[in-house]
Design a protein around this motif. Structure first.
Motif, PDB file in Angstrom:
ATOM      1  N   ALA A   1       0.801   3.138   8.355  1.00  0.00           N
ATOM      2  CA  ALA A   1      -0.619   3.499   8.360  1.00  0.00           C
ATOM      3  C   ALA A   1      -1.417   2.305   7.855  1.00  0.00           C
ATOM      4  N   VAL A   2      -2.473   1.956   8.575  1.00  0.00           N
ATOM      5  CA  VAL A   2      -3.270   0.768   8.246  1.00  0.00           C
ATOM      6  C   VAL A   2      -4.705   1.191   7.932  1.00  0.00           C
ATOM      7  N   GLU A   3      -5.179   0.804   6.759  1.00  0.00           N
ATOM      8  CA  GLU A   3      -6.579   1.008   6.385  1.00  0.00           C
ATOM      9  C   GLU A   3      -7.286  -0.341   6.450  1.00  0.00           C
ATOM     10  N   ILE A   4      -8.419  -0.399   7.155  1.00  0.00           N
ATOM     11  CA  ILE A   4      -9.109  -1.656   7.402  1.00  0.00           C
ATOM     12  C   ILE A   4     -10.460  -1.657   6.694  1.00  0.00           C
TER      13      ILE A   4
ATOM     14  N   ILE B   1      -1.921  -6.013  17.600  1.00  0.00           N
ATOM     15  CA  ILE B   1      -1.216  -5.351  16.502  1.00  0.00           C
ATOM     16  C   ILE B   1      -0.087  -6.206  15.945  1.00  0.00           C
ATOM     17  N   ASP B   2       0.403  -7.169  16.747  1.00  0.00           N
ATOM     18  CA  ASP B   2       1.460  -8.056  16.255  1.00  0.00           C
ATOM     19  C   ASP B   2       0.959  -9.012  15.185  1.00  0.00           C
ATOM     20  N   THR B   3      -0.352  -8.980  14.896  1.00  0.00           N
ATOM     21  CA  THR B   3      -0.881  -9.730  13.753  1.00  0.00           C
ATOM     22  C   THR B   3      -0.208  -9.265  12.463  1.00  0.00           C
ATOM     23  N   LEU B   4       0.175  -7.999  12.415  1.00  0.00           N
ATOM     24  CA  LEU B   4       0.823  -7.434  11.221  1.00  0.00           C
ATOM     25  C   LEU B   4       2.279  -7.840  11.112  1.00  0.00           C
ATOM     26  N   GLY B   5       2.861  -8.287  12.207  1.00  0.00           N
ATOM     27  CA  GLY B   5       4.260  -8.699  12.206  1.00  0.00           C
ATOM     28  C   GLY B   5       4.869  -8.580  13.590  1.00  0.00           C
TER      29      GLY B   5
ATOM     30  N   ALA C   1       7.375  10.710   8.648  1.00  0.00           N
ATOM     31  CA  ALA C   1       7.938  10.159   7.407  1.00  0.00           C
ATOM     32  C   ALA C   1       9.259   9.425   7.665  1.00  0.00           C
ATOM     33  N   PRO C   2       9.521   8.366   6.870  1.00  0.00           N
ATOM     34  CA  PRO C   2       8.656   7.815   5.827  1.00  0.00           C
ATOM     35  C   PRO C   2       7.571   6.910   6.415  1.00  0.00           C
ATOM     36  N   VAL C   3       6.364   7.003   5.833  1.00  0.00           N
ATOM     37  CA  VAL C   3       5.230   6.217   6.309  1.00  0.00           C
ATOM     38  C   VAL C   3       4.897   5.141   5.276  1.00  0.00           C
ATOM     39  N   GLN C   4       4.842   3.902   5.724  1.00  0.00           N
ATOM     40  CA  GLN C   4       4.470   2.782   4.864  1.00  0.00           C
ATOM     41  C   GLN C   4       2.976   2.509   5.012  1.00  0.00           C
ATOM     42  N   GLY C   5       2.419   1.745   4.087  1.00  0.00           N
ATOM     43  CA  GLY C   5       0.993   1.455   4.124  1.00  0.00           C
ATOM     44  C   GLY C   5       0.696  -0.027   4.193  1.00  0.00           C
ATOM     45  N   VAL C   6      -0.354  -0.366   4.954  1.00  0.00           N
ATOM     46  CA  VAL C   6      -0.874  -1.727   5.012  1.00  0.00           C
ATOM     47  C   VAL C   6      -2.370  -1.665   4.738  1.00  0.00           C
TER      48      VAL C   6
END
Length: 230
Positions: free
Chosen positions: A156-159, A122-126, A185-190
């Motif tokens: 939230a991640v959509e793949i 998951i650290d691939t995202l940061g 909340a607040p929820v960010q998106g990737v």
């Protein structure tokens, strides 16, 4: 599934207010309790909606003398007290059909493996990202990955294997729903994919969604043979 085609107006009463003037529309009432109002354009996106849990109460509409009119008022309300007030002037068609349990969307092998690999790394995202869970359930379907970033904010991640506009729209719906949850909340998106189409990237960035290009081989621990400038 209850399908109603009617001439109606719609008022949203809640944190904000919105009004749809009288017109012919499609009203969908689903078994999960959700209610959505559709026009004959905008593809699948509703003009207004209420996600479950919510209740629907039918009331008479009175004239100035206190007599009942032929119109009906449907009041759809959620636990927060927000309402969709649907005034039906004419009911053109109504039909109820039992669809049964849906097996859900089945991802192809590559997308399913990408989800598994990204959850493991998951650290691939940061730096500092932490996994909450895969396939996080919502009323409109599971979110591929729900995690927290270094600051503790929910993400939230959509793949997708190939990321298009439909994927961005799907993630947008998840974010709209998740951001109603005061715990998350607040929820960010990737939006994460092996390839992201330019139009999808533009739409995502316009909506504040971060785009991440995934390298399948790198996630599997295999060095790519491609020459890289950076």
């Amino acid at each position: 599934m209850r399908l109603v085609i009617a001439r109606c107006s719609v008022d949203y009463v809640g944190r904000l207010s919105a009004h749809l003037p009288m017109a012919d529309r499609l009203i969908l009432i689903k078994a999960d309790g959700s209610v959505s109002i559709h026009a004959d354009d905008r593809a699948y996106k509703p003009l207004n909606w209420m996600t479950p849990p919510c209740t629907l109460e039918e009331r008479p509409v009175l004239d100035d003398t206190g007599e009942e009119t032929d119109s009906r008022l449907w009041v759809v309300e959620n636990p927060k007290g927000e309402q969709l007030r649907i005034t039906i002037e004419a009911l053109h068609h109504e039909h109820t059909y039992e669809l049964g349990e849906d097996p859900g969307l089945v991802k192809d092998g590559v997308e399913a493996h990408l989800q598994e690999l990204l959850a493991e790394h998951i650290d691939t995202l940061g730096e500092g990202y932490r996994l909450i869970r895969r396939e996080y359930p919502t009323a409109i379907g599971p979110v591929d990955i729900l995690c927290r970033d270094e600051s503790g904010a929910t993400v939230a991640v959509e793949i997708k294997r190939r990321g298009g506009i439909d994927g961005v729209e799907q993630l947008t719906r998840y974010l709209e729903l998740l951001n109603r949850d005061e715990v998350l909340a607040p929820v960010q998106g990737v939006f994460a994919a092996q390839q992201i189409k330019p139009q999808a990237r533009t739409l995502a960035e316009d909506r504040g969604i971060r785009c991440v290009t995934l390298d399948y081989d790198e996630l599997r621990g295999i060095e790519s043979d491609e020459l890289r400038l950076f």
